[in-house]
Design a protein around this motif. Sequence first.
Motif, mmCIF file in Angstrom:
data_model
loop_
_atom_site.group_PDB
_atom_site.id
_atom_site.type_symbol
_atom_site.label_atom_id
_atom_site.label_comp_id
_atom_site.label_asym_id
_atom_site.label_seq_id
_atom_site.Cartn_x
_atom_site.Cartn_y
_atom_site.Cartn_z
ATOM 1 N N LYS A 201 -0.813 -1.879 -7.161
ATOM 2 C CA LYS A 201 -2.174 -2.376 -7.291
ATOM 3 C C LYS A 201 -2.157 -3.860 -7.658
ATOM 4 O O LYS A 201 -1.417 -4.264 -8.552
ATOM 5 C CB LYS A 201 -2.932 -1.600 -8.373
ATOM 6 C CG LYS A 201 -3.016 -0.095 -8.112
ATOM 7 C CD LYS A 201 -3.854 0.206 -6.886
ATOM 8 C CE LYS A 201 -4.021 1.715 -6.703
ATOM 9 N NZ LYS A 201 -4.835 2.041 -5.496
ATOM 10 N N SER B 79 -4.776 -7.675 -7.840
ATOM 11 C CA SER B 79 -6.135 -8.187 -7.937
ATOM 12 C C SER B 79 -6.683 -8.477 -6.547
ATOM 13 O O SER B 79 -5.957 -8.917 -5.656
ATOM 14 C CB SER B 79 -6.148 -9.459 -8.793
ATOM 15 O OG SER B 79 -7.427 -10.041 -8.794
ATOM 16 N N GLU B 80 -7.967 -8.238 -6.369
ATOM 17 C CA GLU B 80 -8.587 -8.483 -5.068
ATOM 18 C C GLU B 80 -8.876 -9.960 -4.848
ATOM 19 O O GLU B 80 -8.760 -10.464 -3.747
ATOM 20 C CB GLU B 80 -9.883 -7.674 -4.949
ATOM 21 C CG GLU B 80 -10.568 -7.789 -3.601
ATOM 22 C CD GLU B 80 -9.733 -7.264 -2.450
ATOM 23 O OE1 GLU B 80 -9.830 -7.818 -1.347
ATOM 24 O OE2 GLU B 80 -8.966 -6.297 -2.669
ATOM 25 N N SER C 119 -12.959 -2.936 -5.679
ATOM 26 C CA SER C 119 -12.061 -2.934 -6.841
ATOM 27 C C SER C 119 -10.669 -3.224 -6.384
ATOM 28 O O SER C 119 -10.363 -3.091 -5.209
ATOM 29 C CB SER C 119 -12.106 -1.568 -7.540
ATOM 30 O OG SER C 119 -11.715 -0.549 -6.653
ATOM 31 N N SER C 120 -9.812 -3.671 -7.299
ATOM 32 C CA SER C 120 -8.458 -4.027 -6.899
ATOM 33 C C SER C 120 -7.647 -2.789 -6.633
ATOM 34 O O SER C 120 -7.976 -1.706 -7.078
ATOM 35 C CB SER C 120 -7.797 -4.840 -8.015
ATOM 36 O OG SER C 120 -7.771 -4.086 -9.201
ATOM 37 N N ARG D 245 0.834 -1.209 0.000
ATOM 38 C CA ARG D 245 0.000 0.000 0.000
ATOM 39 C C ARG D 245 0.864 1.252 0.000
ATOM 40 O O ARG D 245 0.559 2.226 -0.693
ATOM 41 C CB ARG D 245 -0.933 0.003 1.213
ATOM 42 C CG ARG D 245 -2.037 -1.054 1.151
ATOM 43 C CD ARG D 245 -3.124 -0.745 2.174
ATOM 44 N NE ARG D 245 -2.593 -0.697 3.535
ATOM 45 C CZ ARG D 245 -2.570 -1.737 4.360
ATOM 46 N NH1 ARG D 245 -3.031 -2.914 3.943
ATOM 47 N NH2 ARG D 245 -2.081 -1.611 5.579
ATOM 48 N N HIS E 50 -4.224 -9.743 -3.522
ATOM 49 C CA HIS E 50 -4.347 -9.318 -2.132
ATOM 50 C C HIS E 50 -4.698 -10.507 -1.238
ATOM 51 O O HIS E 50 -5.733 -11.142 -1.424
ATOM 52 C CB HIS E 50 -5.431 -8.239 -2.034
ATOM 53 C CG HIS E 50 -5.622 -7.695 -0.661
ATOM 54 N ND1 HIS E 50 -6.815 -7.149 -0.245
ATOM 55 C CD2 HIS E 50 -4.776 -7.600 0.397
ATOM 56 C CE1 HIS E 50 -6.700 -6.745 1.014
ATOM 57 N NE2 HIS E 50 -5.469 -7.017 1.422
#
Length: 307
Positions: free
Chosen positions: A135, A137-138, A306-307, A130, A201
């Motif tokens: 970024k 993918s979730e 969202s991712s 973070r 993630h």
Amino acid sequence: MKRTPNTSHAFKWSWLRHAVQVAVLLLFAAPLLLAGWGLFGVSVGGDDPVPTPADLPFFGSLSSSSIGGLSLLDPFGVLQVVAASKTFELDWLLFALPIVVFYGLVRARAFCGWVCPTNLLLELVDALRRKLGIKVSEAPVPRHAKLWTALAVLALSAVASVPVFEAFSPIGAVNKGILFGSVAGLWTLGAVVAAELFWGHRVWCRSLCPLGGFYEAIGRAGLVNVKYDRTACIHCDACRKACLADPSILDPVLTERDAVVRAGDCMACGSCVDACPTHALSMGLGKDVKPTETSKPSEKVPPVLSS
């Protein structure tokens, strides 16, 4: 009437959870240090004899420990040994049963949230990602895939005649690496960290870890649960963003079909409780009765992350 958001929490479950995670690491390290041994497999001292840590009241690792002469075994490790050896000893069941009963009564995946050193490491990696603004993918892998991973590990253990996961477990890479300097699972740990940074993630803990899959399978029976006060919820989605297990496990309560998080995936980590600005979520004992089918669902469904 909706409550006004209040972000000031006097107590954070995450603080207590991180303290417990560190305390567990120190607990396993203590016998080695008290006996005059070193960590990471490093010997300390000269040629003079030193006490054996195994002679102390507590000694061991997350795979196998002894407390006051009582042996404790990782139940998933026992299943692997049974599959690999094609034999069964009653002692194995007796030594694994206290662990199953404890986590079964609390909440099985509480091990993942409160004890597992890999989860602690990946929370630090998560914070680093973070901070770097990377970024990912979730949900690149379905969360129930770890159930199939656990079954695959048992099948491979039977075929290879060795406990497969013990040979590449990133949990052992952290726990046994710190204690005994073991390198088993080190490459897996590196791959898990890389996946967390650049692919998905919480992808290992949510979707791939076979030990997490084992605990998910028995996870619905726990007494420690996240409870939901629908009158306080403002549907801000903060709890879903904070969830370490998988945001989808909160859907039954956020859509007002239920009043308690029942999914076996829940780690009882308290992250969602800490994140809720109106205290709509809380940690409690027992499970509320499910609302009747005639209960009217909320007109507002939480948005997909969202991712």
